[in-house]
Scaffold this motif. Structure first.
Motif, PDB file in Angstrom:
ATOM      1  N   UNK A   1       7.645  20.443  -3.495  1.00  8.81           N
ATOM      2  CA  UNK A   1       7.032  20.164  -2.844  1.00  8.81           C
ATOM      3  C   UNK A   1       5.281  20.805  -2.112  1.00  8.81           C
ATOM      4  N   UNK A   2       5.792  21.590  -2.261  1.00  5.12           N
ATOM      5  CA  UNK A   2       4.254  22.136  -1.594  1.00  5.12           C
ATOM      6  C   UNK A   2       3.055  21.613  -2.912  1.00  5.12           C
ATOM      7  N   UNK A   3       3.151  22.167  -4.088  1.00  6.23           N
ATOM      8  CA  UNK A   3       2.089  20.925  -4.885  1.00  6.23           C
ATOM      9  C   UNK A   3       2.475  19.842  -4.380  1.00  6.23           C
ATOM     10  N   UNK A   4       3.126  19.175  -3.913  1.00  9.80           N
ATOM     11  CA  UNK A   4       2.963  17.535  -3.463  1.00  9.80           C
ATOM     12  C   UNK A   4       2.010  17.451  -2.478  1.00  9.80           C
TER      13      UNK A   4
ATOM     14  N   UNK B   1      -6.536  14.694  -3.350  1.00 16.08           N
ATOM     15  CA  UNK B   1      -6.521  12.824  -3.159  1.00 16.08           C
ATOM     16  C   UNK B   1      -7.434  12.805  -2.289  1.00 16.08           C
ATOM     17  N   UNK B   2      -7.139  13.097  -0.499  1.00 12.69           N
ATOM     18  CA  UNK B   2      -7.139  12.593   0.411  1.00 12.69           C
ATOM     19  C   UNK B   2      -8.401  13.141   0.435  1.00 12.69           C
ATOM     20  N   UNK B   3      -8.895  14.344  -0.083  1.00 14.75           N
ATOM     21  CA  UNK B   3     -10.875  15.297   0.255  1.00 14.75           C
ATOM     22  C   UNK B   3     -11.589  14.335  -0.534  1.00 14.75           C
ATOM     23  N   UNK B   4     -10.423  13.675  -1.891  1.00 16.28           N
ATOM     24  CA  UNK B   4     -11.857  12.937  -3.113  1.00 16.28           C
ATOM     25  C   UNK B   4     -11.957  11.469  -2.328  1.00 16.28           C
ATOM     26  N   UNK B   5     -10.822  11.038  -1.564  1.00 17.78           N
ATOM     27  CA  UNK B   5     -10.845   9.815  -1.715  1.00 17.78           C
ATOM     28  C   UNK B   5     -12.456   9.623  -0.284  1.00 17.78           C
ATOM     29  N   UNK B   6     -12.962  10.677  -0.060  1.00 19.62           N
ATOM     30  CA  UNK B   6     -13.250  11.035   2.030  1.00 19.62           C
ATOM     31  C   UNK B   6     -14.634  10.746   1.469  1.00 19.62           C
ATOM     32  N   UNK B   7     -14.562  11.969   0.108  1.00 17.13           N
ATOM     33  CA  UNK B   7     -15.683  12.467  -0.769  1.00 17.13           C
ATOM     34  C   UNK B   7     -16.698  11.016  -1.001  1.00 17.13           C
ATOM     35  N   UNK B   8     -15.744  10.378  -1.765  1.00 17.77           N
ATOM     36  CA  UNK B   8     -16.032   8.788  -2.309  1.00 17.77           C
ATOM     37  C   UNK B   8     -16.872   7.668  -1.572  1.00 17.77           C
ATOM     38  N   UNK B   9     -16.440   7.767  -0.295  1.00 19.05           N
ATOM     39  CA  UNK B   9     -16.488   7.024   0.964  1.00 19.05           C
ATOM     40  C   UNK B   9     -17.013   7.512   2.174  1.00 19.05           C
ATOM     41  N   UNK B  10     -18.062   8.924   1.984  1.00 17.70           N
ATOM     42  CA  UNK B  10     -19.463   9.665   2.782  1.00 17.70           C
ATOM     43  C   UNK B  10     -19.781   8.434   2.772  1.00 17.70           C
ATOM     44  N   UNK B  11     -20.365   7.803   3.725  1.00 22.79           N
ATOM     45  CA  UNK B  11     -21.808   7.341   3.780  1.00 22.79           C
ATOM     46  C   UNK B  11     -22.643   8.912   3.830  1.00 22.79           C
TER      47      UNK B  11
ATOM     48  N   UNK C   1       1.102  -1.093  -0.254  1.00 22.26           N
ATOM     49  CA  UNK C   1       0.131  -0.163   0.130  1.00 22.26           C
ATOM     50  C   UNK C   1       1.080   1.257   0.239  1.00 22.26           C
ATOM     51  N   UNK C   2       1.644   1.343   0.810  1.00 20.94           N
ATOM     52  CA  UNK C   2       2.566   2.285   0.826  1.00 20.94           C
ATOM     53  C   UNK C   2       3.513   2.263  -0.428  1.00 20.94           C
ATOM     54  N   UNK C   3       3.881   1.429  -1.411  1.00 24.03           N
ATOM     55  CA  UNK C   3       4.073   1.517  -2.122  1.00 24.03           C
ATOM     56  C   UNK C   3       3.430   1.986  -3.299  1.00 24.03           C
ATOM     57  N   UNK C   4       1.764   1.358  -3.359  1.00 22.62           N
ATOM     58  CA  UNK C   4       1.129   2.081  -4.338  1.00 22.62           C
ATOM     59  C   UNK C   4       1.494   3.503  -4.085  1.00 22.62           C
ATOM     60  N   UNK C   5       0.878   4.468  -3.007  1.00 25.81           N
ATOM     61  CA  UNK C   5       0.553   5.441  -3.179  1.00 25.81           C
ATOM     62  C   UNK C   5       2.380   6.040  -3.242  1.00 25.81           C
ATOM     63  N   UNK C   6       3.727   5.788  -2.947  1.00 25.83           N
ATOM     64  CA  UNK C   6       4.723   6.600  -3.775  1.00 25.83           C
ATOM     65  C   UNK C   6       4.422   6.508  -4.796  1.00 25.83           C
TER      66      UNK C   6
END
Length: 195
Positions: free
Chosen positions: A171-174, A181-191, A119-124
């Motif tokens: 780095x700031x763009x990262x 990406x975290x916001x999109x993940x949370x919006x996608x998995x929001x109940x 998972x860490x590698x896939x994220x990297x």
């Protein structure tokens, strides 16, 4: 030292943001992480029963620093450009070894360890791919780094002529891209609200 998973996860944030400016630097750091963590876990499993409990921390610090330094020397011999691109972020692998040892990561099953490393590698690699595509408009621009300097004139596949959005490769763009990406993940998995 607290056994909080927050500390373990936050230590990998610096390499995740700093070393993912291109796919090759992200892939290289992940491969180095896998090798060092694998050797560290194997050596500590042999040393752990022979050490007094109070010396586990000191032994893991020395072993993690030694293995990471050896890996850095091998990377420097293999490709100096790749070594410069990874910068100080590869040295954080030693600290991650110590934290993982203290957290009990090496006492879990090999499937859990393999899953977390994957998972860490896939994220990297995924973040490196996005940052390279959006930031420089290329794909595989530094492939010669992992090939050990063979075909140094390889420029990768140019996807845009003007180069892309340069701030994403910094780095700031990262941080911004990871936040999106975290916001999109949370919006996608929001109940979904019940009606």
């Amino acid at each position: 030292m607290s056994k909080s998973p927050l500390l373990q996860n936050s230590l990998m944030l610096a390499p995740l943001i700093g070393a993912t400016g291109s796919v090759m630097s992200a892939l290289g750091l992940w491969l180095m992480f896998l090798v060092v963590i694998g050797v560290f876990g194997g050596v500590m499993s042999v040393l752990r029963p022979r050490l007094h409990a109070s010396t586990h921390l000191l032994a893991s610090v020395i072993l993690g620093a030694t293995l990471t330094s050896c890996a850095l020397l091998c990377v420097q011999l293999w490709s100096l450009q790749w070594h410069h691109q990874m910068g100080i972020y590869s040295a954080l692998i030693a600290l991650q070894c110590v934290v993982l040892e203290h957290w009990g990561f090496f006492h879990t099953s090999w499937r859990n360890r393999l899953r977390l490393c994957g998972l860490f590698g896939a994220l990297m690699v995924g973040l490196g791919l996005l940052r390279e595509l959006l930031g420089s408009g290329t794909l595989g621009a530094h492939l010669s780094w992992l090939a050990g300097g063979i075909q140094t004139d390889w420029q990768g596949w140019m996807l845009t002529a003007d180069g892309g959005l340069r701030v994403v490769a910094l780095a700031p763009g990262g941080f911004i891209l990871l936040g999106l990406l975290v916001a999109a993940w949370q919006a996608w998995h929001r109940p979904k609200p019940e009606q």
